[in-house]
Design a protein around this motif. Sequence first.
Motif, mmCIF file in Angstrom:
data_model
loop_
_atom_site.group_PDB
_atom_site.id
_atom_site.type_symbol
_atom_site.label_atom_id
_atom_site.label_comp_id
_atom_site.label_asym_id
_atom_site.label_seq_id
_atom_site.Cartn_x
_atom_site.Cartn_y
_atom_site.Cartn_z
ATOM 1 N N ARG A 1 0.828 -1.226 0.000
ATOM 2 C CA ARG A 1 0.000 0.000 0.000
ATOM 3 C C ARG A 1 0.858 1.270 0.000
ATOM 4 O O ARG A 1 0.325 2.376 0.015
ATOM 5 C CB ARG A 1 -0.882 0.015 1.238
ATOM 6 N N TYR A 2 2.168 1.118 0.037
ATOM 7 C CA TYR A 2 3.055 2.293 0.011
ATOM 8 C C TYR A 2 3.974 2.154 -1.205
ATOM 9 O O TYR A 2 4.941 1.390 -1.203
ATOM 10 C CB TYR A 2 3.868 2.356 1.300
ATOM 11 N N VAL A 3 3.638 2.901 -2.249
ATOM 12 C CA VAL A 3 4.398 2.846 -3.503
ATOM 13 C C VAL A 3 5.368 4.026 -3.525
ATOM 14 O O VAL A 3 4.942 5.182 -3.397
ATOM 15 C CB VAL A 3 3.438 2.930 -4.720
ATOM 16 N N VAL A 4 6.647 3.725 -3.644
ATOM 17 C CA VAL A 4 7.659 4.798 -3.654
ATOM 18 C C VAL A 4 8.232 4.915 -5.063
ATOM 19 O O VAL A 4 8.692 3.939 -5.646
ATOM 20 C CB VAL A 4 8.786 4.484 -2.640
ATOM 21 N N ILE A 5 8.160 6.134 -5.607
ATOM 22 C CA ILE A 5 8.647 6.391 -6.975
ATOM 23 C C ILE A 5 9.637 7.557 -6.882
ATOM 24 O O ILE A 5 9.345 8.570 -6.234
ATOM 25 C CB ILE A 5 7.462 6.777 -7.902
ATOM 26 N N GLU A 6 10.777 7.428 -7.536
ATOM 27 C CA GLU A 6 11.783 8.503 -7.422
ATOM 28 C C GLU A 6 11.378 9.720 -8.263
ATOM 29 O O GLU A 6 11.393 10.846 -7.787
ATOM 30 C CB GLU A 6 13.146 7.955 -7.857
ATOM 31 N N TYR A 7 11.046 9.499 -9.512
ATOM 32 C CA TYR A 7 10.578 10.578 -10.385
ATOM 33 C C TYR A 7 9.520 9.994 -11.304
ATOM 34 O O TYR A 7 9.711 8.909 -11.842
ATOM 35 C CB TYR A 7 11.725 11.170 -11.222
ATOM 36 N N ALA A 8 8.431 10.698 -11.487
ATOM 37 C CA ALA A 8 7.338 10.161 -12.302
ATOM 38 C C ALA A 8 7.349 10.787 -13.694
ATOM 39 O O ALA A 8 7.347 12.013 -13.820
ATOM 40 C CB ALA A 8 6.006 10.444 -11.626
ATOM 41 N N HIS A 9 7.368 9.932 -14.712
ATOM 42 C CA HIS A 9 7.244 10.441 -16.085
ATOM 43 C C HIS A 9 5.784 10.406 -16.529
ATOM 44 O O HIS A 9 5.473 10.763 -17.649
ATOM 45 C CB HIS A 9 8.117 9.613 -17.035
ATOM 46 N N ASN A 10 4.933 9.925 -15.634
ATOM 47 C CA ASN A 10 3.521 9.729 -15.984
ATOM 48 C C ASN A 10 2.634 10.372 -14.914
ATOM 49 O O ASN A 10 1.771 9.705 -14.342
ATOM 50 C CB ASN A 10 3.226 8.226 -16.060
ATOM 51 N N MET A 11 2.863 11.642 -14.645
ATOM 52 C CA MET A 11 2.087 12.291 -13.583
ATOM 53 C C MET A 11 0.597 12.206 -13.843
ATOM 54 O O MET A 11 -0.199 12.104 -12.918
ATOM 55 C CB MET A 11 2.497 13.763 -13.426
ATOM 56 N N ASP A 12 0.191 12.231 -15.120
ATOM 57 C CA ASP A 12 -1.245 12.184 -15.404
ATOM 58 C C ASP A 12 -1.871 10.900 -14.852
ATOM 59 O O ASP A 12 -2.977 10.927 -14.308
ATOM 60 C CB ASP A 12 -1.511 12.325 -16.912
ATOM 61 N N GLN A 13 -1.141 9.773 -14.935
ATOM 62 C CA GLN A 13 -1.678 8.521 -14.372
ATOM 63 C C GLN A 13 -1.790 8.606 -12.857
ATOM 64 O O GLN A 13 -2.774 8.162 -12.263
ATOM 65 C CB GLN A 13 -0.769 7.348 -14.733
ATOM 66 N N LEU A 14 -0.770 9.200 -12.231
ATOM 67 C CA LEU A 14 -0.804 9.294 -10.769
ATOM 68 C C LEU A 14 -1.921 10.245 -10.330
ATOM 69 O O LEU A 14 -2.603 10.007 -9.336
ATOM 70 C CB LEU A 14 0.556 9.740 -10.220
ATOM 71 N N PHE A 15 -2.117 11.319 -11.107
ATOM 72 C CA PHE A 15 -3.224 12.237 -10.794
ATOM 73 C C PHE A 15 -4.565 11.515 -10.942
ATOM 74 O O PHE A 15 -5.500 11.753 -10.179
ATOM 75 C CB PHE A 15 -3.207 13.448 -11.727
ATOM 76 N N ALA A 16 -4.653 10.633 -11.945
ATOM 77 C CA ALA A 16 -5.920 9.918 -12.183
ATOM 78 C C ALA A 16 -6.280 9.024 -10.998
ATOM 79 O O ALA A 16 -7.450 8.772 -10.727
ATOM 80 C CB ALA A 16 -5.828 9.087 -13.466
ATOM 81 N N LEU A 17 -5.237 8.558 -10.271
ATOM 82 C CA LEU A 17 -5.449 7.640 -9.157
ATOM 83 C C LEU A 17 -5.774 8.337 -7.844
ATOM 84 O O LEU A 17 -6.297 7.720 -6.917
ATOM 85 C CB LEU A 17 -4.151 6.854 -8.918
ATOM 86 N N ALA A 18 -5.412 9.615 -7.755
ATOM 87 C CA ALA A 18 -5.404 10.266 -6.442
ATOM 88 C C ALA A 18 -6.778 10.770 -6.016
ATOM 89 O O ALA A 18 -7.545 11.302 -6.825
ATOM 90 C CB ALA A 18 -4.423 11.441 -6.471
ATOM 91 N N ASP A 19 -7.070 10.600 -4.719
ATOM 92 C CA ASP A 19 -8.248 11.248 -4.123
ATOM 93 C C ASP A 19 -7.848 12.576 -3.505
ATOM 94 O O ASP A 19 -8.670 13.483 -3.353
ATOM 95 C CB ASP A 19 -8.836 10.349 -3.028
ATOM 96 N N MET A 20 -6.569 12.656 -3.114
ATOM 97 C CA MET A 20 -6.058 13.890 -2.498
ATOM 98 C C MET A 20 -4.553 13.919 -2.748
ATOM 99 O O MET A 20 -3.931 12.868 -2.910
ATOM 100 C CB MET A 20 -6.362 13.876 -0.997
ATOM 101 N N VAL A 21 -3.982 15.137 -2.782
ATOM 102 C CA VAL A 21 -2.554 15.274 -3.066
ATOM 103 C C VAL A 21 -1.897 16.116 -1.969
ATOM 104 O O VAL A 21 -2.470 17.115 -1.531
ATOM 105 C CB VAL A 21 -2.336 15.956 -4.448
ATOM 106 N N LEU A 22 -0.732 15.670 -1.529
ATOM 107 C CA LEU A 22 0.091 16.459 -0.604
ATOM 108 C C LEU A 22 1.281 16.932 -1.412
ATOM 109 O O LEU A 22 2.021 16.103 -1.963
ATOM 110 C CB LEU A 22 0.536 15.565 0.563
ATOM 111 N N THR A 23 1.508 18.254 -1.503
ATOM 112 C CA THR A 23 2.479 18.743 -2.491
ATOM 113 C C THR A 23 3.059 20.113 -2.144
ATOM 114 O O THR A 23 2.475 20.871 -1.363
ATOM 115 C CB THR A 23 1.792 18.830 -3.880
ATOM 116 N N ARG A 24 4.205 20.442 -2.748
ATOM 117 C CA ARG A 24 4.687 21.817 -2.802
ATOM 118 C C ARG A 24 3.716 22.631 -3.659
ATOM 119 O O ARG A 24 2.842 22.050 -4.345
ATOM 120 C CB ARG A 24 6.080 21.857 -3.458
ATOM 121 N N ALA A 25 3.916 23.957 -3.680
ATOM 122 C CA ALA A 25 2.978 24.808 -4.416
ATOM 123 C C ALA A 25 3.658 25.554 -5.564
ATOM 124 O O ALA A 25 3.476 26.754 -5.750
ATOM 125 C CB ALA A 25 2.284 25.779 -3.456
ATOM 126 N N GLY A 26 4.470 24.813 -6.350
ATOM 127 C CA GLY A 26 4.986 25.388 -7.596
ATOM 128 C C GLY A 26 3.804 25.705 -8.505
ATOM 129 O O GLY A 26 2.751 25.061 -8.411
#
Length: 376
Positions: A255-280
Amino acid sequence: MNQPLSLVLAGGGTAGHVNPLLAVAAELRRRYPSARLTALGTATGVEAELVPAAGLDLRYIPRVPLPRRPSADLVTLPTRFNAAVKDVARIIQEVGAQGIVGFGGYVATPAYLAARKLRLPLIIHEQNTRPGLANRVGARWASVVATTFAHTPLPGAQQVGLPLRAPIEELAAANAAGRGRAARWAAAAAVGIDPELATLLVTGGSLGAQSINEAVAGSVHRLVREGQVVHVTGRGKTEAALRARSMLDAALRDRYVVIEYAHNMDQLFALADMVLTRAGAGMVCELAALGLPAVYVPLPIGNGEQARNAHDVVAAGGGVLVNDADLTASWLEDNAIPLWQSPDRLANMRTAARSVGALDATKTLTDLIVKAIVRQ
Ligand SMILES: CC(=O)N[C@H]1[C@@H](OP(=O)(O)OP(=O)(O)OC[C@H]2O[C@@H](n3ccc(=O)[nH]c3=O)[C@H](O)[C@@H]2O)O[C@H](CO)[C@@H](O)[C@@H]1O
């Protein structure tokens, strides 16, 4: 336009600076398949990886940062700077560019000066609420000054939003049309995680954020009891996450997936119910357009720059702001988990985030670029 379109696109540094350039280049390519598009970058910026990967021609120019304090570098600065301007002017002439499109940063300043010297139309886009030095200078002679945010102080600026890459625009359209669930199932299959579990996406922007990584690592044993966590740590920043993962009960480790850098952010966004992030600016605009509820942890440097980026979406109720110094494992347990586990609050936040998200920035900026070139 009688001759085929040729443009030089200048922008580099982090992914936040390069992605809008790539979005506009893709739209120009879609409209004018035979257009000659040449990106300018430095060998040390992330553009060296992202621009060729997007199939775009990249030319290197020397990096000429302004020294922060008096040093020998200051004496040679004018010579090095003039050489960079000449390099750009040579590239412009070689590719027969009819205009320059700049997104700020080190690469942009010599490009803007070359545009002025050669009397070519200059179109500038400023991503952030506070304009950088290159765009403040270039705006003085630019034909078009476009901004992401409404109150960015640049003369003659018009707000267009932030150009988003096509896969993110497509996902935002799918979410708005109520097709987000299908996108989520497809992304879950691609990433190899359970589409039914509540999912928290963690990211520190394109560079990763140590403080976010540590707070999540410290609370992940609690987080995985409620759902699953996809944690994009940033390059070279996996250590705390991997250590925390190794200490989880074997039954919950997946249940804890660790990824160093994502080349597919759109897929990760599609999965998320909520995001914890910097505010760039990039993350803020992508999440607003997607209608994704977020906890924003602005980078605690640069005059509150990132807090300003998140201001509108937080004021609308689409996100929550927490200071970097206050972000701890117990803050996440006391605040982020209850929010993440509250479908009603998340539903309200989705609507609020979407109300400030812009989806047409790529098209609007491309229209302005084409108009400025045709007008010359
Ligand atoms: C430390 C620093 O200089 N931060 C600046 C930088 O942030 P940074 O480069 O983090 O930029 P943003 O938040 O604007 O955008 C990050 C971009 O990278 C993508 N992404 C992120 C992580 C990942 O693993 N894969 C991936 O593709 C995101 O989807 C997004 O498109 O540029 C922004 C835009 O000028 C500024 O607002 C930030 O203040």
